[in-house]
Scaffold this motif. Structure first.
Motif, PDB file in Angstrom:
ATOM      1  N   UNK A 182     -41.680  21.921  -6.090  1.00  0.00           N
ATOM      2  CA  UNK A 182     -40.728  22.654  -5.265  1.00  0.00           C
ATOM      3  C   UNK A 182     -41.429  23.776  -4.511  1.00  0.00           C
ATOM      4  N   UNK A 183     -41.103  23.937  -3.233  1.00  0.00           N
ATOM      5  CA  UNK A 183     -41.607  25.046  -2.436  1.00  0.00           C
ATOM      6  C   UNK A 183     -40.421  25.665  -1.704  1.00  0.00           C
ATOM      7  N   UNK A 184     -40.058  26.878  -2.097  1.00  0.00           N
ATOM      8  CA  UNK A 184     -38.931  27.605  -1.524  1.00  0.00           C
ATOM      9  C   UNK A 184     -37.660  26.773  -1.595  1.00  0.00           C
ATOM     10  N   UNK A 185     -37.290  26.395  -2.832  1.00  0.00           N
ATOM     11  CA  UNK A 185     -36.143  25.518  -3.046  1.00  0.00           C
ATOM     12  C   UNK A 185     -35.203  26.101  -4.087  1.00  0.00           C
ATOM     13  N   UNK A 219     -28.834  18.354  -1.030  1.00  0.00           N
ATOM     14  CA  UNK A 219     -28.417  17.137  -1.738  1.00  0.00           C
ATOM     15  C   UNK A 219     -27.396  17.497  -2.808  1.00  0.00           C
ATOM     16  N   UNK A 220     -26.572  16.546  -3.158  1.00  0.00           N
ATOM     17  CA  UNK A 220     -25.594  16.736  -4.223  1.00  0.00           C
ATOM     18  C   UNK A 220     -26.221  16.387  -5.564  1.00  0.00           C
ATOM     19  N   UNK A 221     -25.802  15.283  -6.139  1.00  0.00           N
ATOM     20  CA  UNK A 221     -26.324  14.795  -7.411  1.00  0.00           C
ATOM     21  C   UNK A 221     -27.446  13.810  -7.129  1.00  0.00           C
ATOM     22  N   UNK A 222     -28.627  14.087  -7.681  1.00  0.00           N
ATOM     23  CA  UNK A 222     -29.792  13.240  -7.431  1.00  0.00           C
ATOM     24  C   UNK A 222     -30.431  12.848  -8.761  1.00  0.00           C
ATOM     25  N   UNK A 223     -30.728  11.543  -8.903  1.00  0.00           N
ATOM     26  CA  UNK A 223     -31.455  11.039 -10.060  1.00  0.00           C
ATOM     27  C   UNK A 223     -32.698  10.330  -9.552  1.00  0.00           C
ATOM     28  N   UNK A 224     -33.870  10.882  -9.859  1.00  0.00           N
ATOM     29  CA  UNK A 224     -35.130  10.303  -9.397  1.00  0.00           C
ATOM     30  C   UNK A 224     -35.894   9.733 -10.589  1.00  0.00           C
ATOM     31  N   UNK A 225     -36.217   8.474 -10.516  1.00  0.00           N
ATOM     32  CA  UNK A 225     -36.960   7.832 -11.600  1.00  0.00           C
ATOM     33  C   UNK A 225     -38.437   8.201 -11.569  1.00  0.00           C
ATOM     34  N   UNK A 226     -38.947   8.574 -10.406  1.00  0.00           N
ATOM     35  CA  UNK A 226     -40.360   8.936 -10.268  1.00  0.00           C
ATOM     36  C   UNK A 226     -40.521  10.402  -9.912  1.00  0.00           C
ATOM     37  N   UNK A 227     -41.506  10.689  -9.090  1.00  0.00           N
ATOM     38  CA  UNK A 227     -41.791  12.071  -8.719  1.00  0.00           C
ATOM     39  C   UNK A 227     -40.831  12.557  -7.639  1.00  0.00           C
ATOM     40  N   UNK A 228     -40.677  13.877  -7.589  1.00  0.00           N
ATOM     41  CA  UNK A 228     -39.792  14.515  -6.628  1.00  0.00           C
ATOM     42  C   UNK A 228     -40.535  15.644  -5.937  1.00  0.00           C
ATOM     43  N   UNK A 229     -40.451  15.686  -4.610  1.00  0.00           N
ATOM     44  CA  UNK A 229     -41.060  16.764  -3.831  1.00  0.00           C
ATOM     45  C   UNK A 229     -39.957  17.372  -2.983  1.00  0.00           C
ATOM     46  N   UNK A 230     -39.748  18.691  -3.128  1.00  0.00           N
ATOM     47  CA  UNK A 230     -38.739  19.402  -2.352  1.00  0.00           C
ATOM     48  C   UNK A 230     -39.413  20.538  -1.596  1.00  0.00           C
TER      49      UNK A 230
END
Length: 105
Positions: free
Chosen positions: A40-43, A13-24
């Protein structure tokens, strides 16, 4: 991209704005700004800002977080960022001084 909740799996992903939770999971981002927790897992991310980061084998160049749990390798931590800022300030001052001398001021 802007979203409420973000889930990336084997993605870039380029530029990301997440208002809530993020899982990568096995993903990467150039810039990630999250208002909620990031898992994050291996990110990897170049720039990441979040209130809370839970990671397993994650990498970041610049990381801003109140709380970090797990294994995150940040290239620029607080001390390195301070040194980089000081060096950039000195360099900018020297360049300005040299340019004024060359212009005859």
């Amino acid at each position: 991209a802007q979203t409420d909740e973000l889930r990336l799996t084997a993605s870039e992903a380029g530029l990301v704005h997440a208002a809530g939770s993020t899982v990568m999971d096995q993903s990467g981002a150039v810039a990630l700004v999250a208002r909620g927790p990031v898992t994050m897992d291996q990110c990897g991310a170049v720039v990441m800002a979040a209130p809370e980061v839970h990671a397993d084998e994650a990498n970041a160049v610049f990381l801003l977080a109140r709380r970090v749990d797990g294994q995150v390798s940040a290239v620029f931590g607080p001390r390195e960022s301070l040194l980089l800022g000081a060096a950039a300030g000195v360099a900018a001052g020297l360049i300005l001084r040299l340019s004024r001398k060359l212009r005859g001021r």
